[in-house]
Design a protein around this motif. Structure first.
Motif, PDB file in Angstrom:
ATOM      1  N   PRO A 270       0.841  -1.368  -0.035  1.00 60.93           N
ATOM      2  CA  PRO A 270      -0.179  -0.140  -0.272  1.00 60.93           C
ATOM      3  C   PRO A 270       1.031   1.290   0.014  1.00 60.93           C
ATOM      4  O   PRO A 270       1.659   1.394   0.664  1.00 60.93           O
ATOM      5  CB  PRO A 270      -0.862  -0.107   1.437  1.00 60.93           C
ATOM      6  N   GLN A 392      -7.763  -7.398  -0.710  1.00 59.54           N
ATOM      7  CA  GLN A 392      -6.429  -7.437  -0.251  1.00 59.54           C
ATOM      8  C   GLN A 392      -5.603  -8.445  -0.780  1.00 59.54           C
ATOM      9  O   GLN A 392      -4.436  -8.785  -0.543  1.00 59.54           O
ATOM     10  CB  GLN A 392      -6.584  -7.702   1.477  1.00 59.54           C
ATOM     11  N   PHE A 414      -7.796   1.753   7.566  1.00 59.21           N
ATOM     12  CA  PHE A 414      -7.276   0.902   6.589  1.00 59.21           C
ATOM     13  C   PHE A 414      -6.103   0.427   7.298  1.00 59.21           C
ATOM     14  O   PHE A 414      -5.934  -0.901   6.906  1.00 59.21           O
ATOM     15  CB  PHE A 414      -6.967   1.957   5.321  1.00 59.21           C
ATOM     16  N   VAL A 415      -5.253   0.829   7.902  1.00 60.81           N
ATOM     17  CA  VAL A 415      -3.920   0.267   8.504  1.00 60.81           C
ATOM     18  C   VAL A 415      -4.246  -1.019   9.408  1.00 60.81           C
ATOM     19  O   VAL A 415      -3.877  -2.116   9.562  1.00 60.81           O
ATOM     20  CB  VAL A 415      -2.987   1.147   8.990  1.00 60.81           C
ATOM     21  N   LEU A 418      -5.459  -3.845   7.394  1.00 59.45           N
ATOM     22  CA  LEU A 418      -4.618  -4.206   6.473  1.00 59.45           C
ATOM     23  C   LEU A 418      -3.677  -5.582   7.015  1.00 59.45           C
ATOM     24  O   LEU A 418      -3.521  -5.688   8.269  1.00 59.45           O
ATOM     25  CB  LEU A 418      -3.425  -3.268   6.428  1.00 59.45           C
ATOM     26  N   LYS A 419      -3.795  -6.671   6.233  1.00 57.74           N
ATOM     27  CA  LYS A 419      -2.984  -7.798   6.448  1.00 57.74           C
ATOM     28  C   LYS A 419      -1.423  -7.305   6.431  1.00 57.74           C
ATOM     29  O   LYS A 419      -0.961  -6.434   6.111  1.00 57.74           O
ATOM     30  CB  LYS A 419      -3.165  -9.033   5.393  1.00 57.74           C
ATOM     31  N   ASN A 421       2.286  -7.239   4.957  1.00 61.27           N
ATOM     32  CA  ASN A 421       2.982  -6.830   3.430  1.00 61.27           C
ATOM     33  C   ASN A 421       4.512  -6.623   3.380  1.00 61.27           C
ATOM     34  O   ASN A 421       4.895  -6.490   4.584  1.00 61.27           O
ATOM     35  CB  ASN A 421       2.245  -5.444   3.118  1.00 61.27           C
ATOM     36  N   ALA A 424       5.382  -0.691   2.369  1.00 61.47           N
ATOM     37  CA  ALA A 424       4.559   0.210   2.130  1.00 61.47           C
ATOM     38  C   ALA A 424       5.496   1.623   2.127  1.00 61.47           C
ATOM     39  O   ALA A 424       6.423   1.440   2.772  1.00 61.47           O
ATOM     40  CB  ALA A 424       3.555   0.468   3.626  1.00 61.47           C
ATOM     41  N   LYS A 446       2.800  -3.700  10.308  1.00 62.04           N
ATOM     42  CA  LYS A 446       2.237  -4.550   9.357  1.00 62.04           C
ATOM     43  C   LYS A 446       3.142  -4.646   8.095  1.00 62.04           C
ATOM     44  O   LYS A 446       2.621  -5.552   7.025  1.00 62.04           O
ATOM     45  CB  LYS A 446       1.012  -3.431   8.758  1.00 62.04           C
TER      46      LYS A 446
END
Lengths: 510, 510
Positions: A270, A392, A414-415, A418-419, A421, A424, A446
């Motif tokens: 993201p 996602q 949103f964070v 979030l799964k 990642n 970012a 994240k």
């Protein structure tokens, strides 16, 4: 160089190339008249057993000699010349400049680990005895490292050199002192064979046991199962899809002996564009994101898949941003994907996204022929993102999704949703710093790499890199698959207590 | 101090102590009139959720403040005074001197991690930008570490302090910045409560979120399942039997998100007495091994369970060794085990061993009352060891097995057969060095700590220690549960790229 199409089993070329599979030219979209063998269970077993035999001597090889081996592999890869570049371009559809750059990175990675070994780093901790200590004397204890044993490595589709035959997993395993059984990716088997030849030459030049490296060809899933469940395989490196990664993980969980599984699975990476940044530089950021998205047709694990923007749907800032992004995207030419299967998957994922309630298609890149794919840009709001788990999931290819947040509070939500990642990015101005700080502290938990005002594509190979992240970005959050620290995945600590110098490894002697 | 018998859930004492279980005095072999609550699913869930809430602030706490917290815990444990020692002695049957030593080690461990945090070690790697680099500029990249999140810890039966409530797992998790949900061992619940009170006092003194630590009481296996499968639990530390460890491992494998499981399961810690050593010092070594075996009634994970000796059955050297060992062992008094269940298990294992073909009982220690166990010494040859897998299983308690090898070639075969172990010792003279070297190189791959001319019991808590080893000694060969490096189990790398100083953690700023 004539491609045999065979497996390389501890220095011997073997296998029936008639009953196997054909290589495929992604550029011309035609099967190439090259047959490749499907490795048999016997061949895989021989490769693992010979690797385990080679472990006895290879694990004892001095760090200096291992460094030389890595450098010779790099030199032999370079000596493959244009044939390697042309073969890889044909098999993957990637342009020559990209493959040349990837070759440089691959050789650079080998050199990085060679440097590390020659510098004697990572050797351990020495604490001498203290017989005067009360109430008990302190024994002499020295912490060193041992290689784990045979490592199974799976080549990635999208990096035919840097994450494949002599890529990061192989380089770090060999650097640690582990023999490698490499499963080539069926999308670039000829490239794999060429690189395997380079490794074999290096083995012979350095007078090593040929069991140190084997290359397994094939499309049959049973080969993968056999590698990851073999009792003599002590660690597995994998870069690929979450779906395949989870299958391998489940198979590894069935083993009586637990072994580490380093699966690097995918990511939506993201991009957060802060309020003042989007107001001042919205158009520029949008164009930069499109450029980053287009790299390798978006077939990068660090491709920017979700762009989070603050602003009302009809606000000038939001409209400027999405208009600029759309205008940039519609001019992007279509391109072939790494394989026909990936092309089909990409088209299916884009088609599915078009049907999702609350998700709108902003723009599509230029159309090509039926073998080619076009870039695509979608938009949604936070509420839709929150209730649509599919958003996602990574779309492997050049498709991105703009998620519009009403304010930075929604950005924080949103964070929370979030799964894990790989990366970012936060794009901000100095005037966004206070809000960026709160965002970065939450976002850090994240991701494996947190970036400020730069695009996520392009992974620096260095001592301070981390390429990994919270699940599902990777299966082992504590390790990186890129950079110096990658070597630690394939070794483990051992304490030598009260050992005479004669029995200590060289690096742990006084 | 009045024991409540309740769970400590984020600072609140809760639970019904009437419907739970009773504490047990191992010294008097009587149930103590103290009721302990079985934690409910709601209480466990609250503990984990509160820990996760506390993670937001605790993970941001400066290293210095975390160090202070660890030191205050140590001071509060010491302030519990004799009551802690008496309670632990009663619950475990271990002598006061042992518990006092273990208390010192526990406080020392907390201090070790505090030192580490105060020294700013383990902070990461900083590589600044290089805009002049060709073909591409190098971005500023900085490798730091983040705590994983809530850690579930299971107390060990045999170390009521050093591997329990504020033991090594808790200390290293708190040092890393992770809140802890501790499952007390039902063998010493009152000791656990006292230590939990010390931690709560430290939390309040340091003005931390009380969610940072919870203590869960209970005998119900469902509690363990709930902890290890809770989505907000991000790592698990466990010290105990292979059987229970494998149950937890299987449950963790069912999670959608893989998390690290640090299980330290057990070991037979083979002792190799080299030919010249047994000829010169056979009697002395035998006596030393018996003394090491007797520590804590052999209820140590590093207890020397198998003694490998070279010599013909009727040779003077072998006979001197086993006669000395037997003579030392028959004088050893009987003792209570940690729990009645462990006493029964020990007696059953010894009885089973007596029935094994090719295994002979050499001697038995003095008999005690029916609640006590006696030491035992068995002997076998390599051929029997090779065909009797049961002989590689740990007998938890003071039972050892002499494995007679015809020559050092058979000793090497023993190493080939050997499963993973926490430790092994080589006892040798200078004249044994050549053979010890070959042995040590092979043996190193089977153990986590390799010792020369010292006994395996007693684990030094220091920067160069490794307490772990190849499976089944531990479930994660790459980590240690003792010493400075234990902190790395509960943190993970993160790369900060191009971040302004305002957004960087303190330790990574220029």
């Amino acid at each position: 160089m004539t491609i045999t199409g065979q497996n390389l089993i501890a220095g011997e070329w073997s296998g029936n190339t008639q009953g196997g599979f054909k290589a495929f030219n992604a550029q011309t979209h035609c099967a190439i008249d090259l047959g490749f063998a499907e490795a048999t269970a016997l061949e895989v077993n021989t490769a693992v057993n010979r690797a385990n035999e080679a472990f006895t001597t290879y694990s004892q090889l001095s760090a200096k000699k291992r460094a030389t081996f890595l450098r010779v592999i790099g030199a032999e890869i370079l000596a493959l010349g244009d044939e390697l570049v042309e073969t890889a371009c044909g098999e993957t559809g990637l342009p020559a400049m990209r493959i040349q750059g990837e070759r440089g990175r691959t050789i650079g990675q080998l050199g990085l680990f060679a440097d590390l070994l020659e510098a004697g780093e990572y050797q351990g901790v020495v604490e001498q005895a203290n017989n005067d200590r009360q109430p008990l004397p302190k024994p002499d204890t020295r912490l060193g490292y041992l290689p784990l044993g045979v490592v199974g490595v799976f080549a990635a589709s999208n990096f035919p050199l840097a994450f494949s035959t002599a890529g990061g997993d192989t380089a770090s395993a060999l650097a640690a002192g582990c023999p490698v059984v490499m499963k080539a990716h069926a999308a670039h088997p000829a490239t794999a064979e060429l690189v395997a030849r380079a490794i074999l030459k290096a083995i012979d030049t350095c007078e090593l046991d040929r069991g140190v490296f084997s290359l397994i060809q094939g499309k049959n899933y049973a080969i993968a199962t056999q590698i990851v469940t073999h009792p003599l395989v002590k660690a597995v490196g994998f870069t690929g899809s979450e779906r395949v990664g989870m299958i391998l993980q489940a198979q590894i969980h069935q083993r009586p002996e637990p072994i580490p599984f380093y699966g690097e699975l995918g990511s939506i990476n993201p991009q957060f564009i802060m309020p003042n940044k989007v107001a001042q530089d919205g158009a520029e950021i949008a164009q930069g994101l499109v450029a980053s998205l287009m790299m390798g047709q978006g077939q990068f694990c660090t491709s920017p898949g979700v762009w989070v923007v603050v602003g009302g749907k009809d606000s000038v800032n939001y409209q400027t941003f999405v208009t600029s992004a759309s205008e940039a995207l519609v001019q992007q030419i279509a391109g072939v994907m790494l394989t026909p299967a990936m092309c089909a998957s990409y088209k299916a994922a884009v088609a599915e996204r078009k049907t999702l309630s609350g998700v709108s298609l902003l723009s599509t890149g230029l159309s090509g022929n039926e073998q080619e794919c076009s870039a695509s840009l979608f938009a949604t709001d936070l509420a839709t993102f929150a209730k649509t788990p599919l958003l996602q999931e990574e779309v492997f290819g050049f498709s991105a999704l703009v998620v519009r947040c009403a304010d930075t509070a929604e950005m924080m939500q949103f964070v929370t949703l979030l799964k894990g990642n790989l990366t970012a990015s936060i794009h901000g101005l100095d005037s966004d710093l206070a809000e960026s700080k709160v965002l970065s502290q939450r976002l850090a938990h994240k991701v494996g790499r947190l970036i400020y005002n730069q695009m996520p594509t392009g992974v620096e190979v260095c001592a301070s890199m981390n390429h990994g992240g919270p699940f599902p970005a990777s299966t082992n959050i504590r390790t990186t698959s890129v950079g110096s620290e990658a070597i630690t995945r394939f070794r483990r600590p051992i304490c030598y207590q009260n050992m005479p110098a004669e029995l200590l490894p060289t690096l742990l002697k006084d």
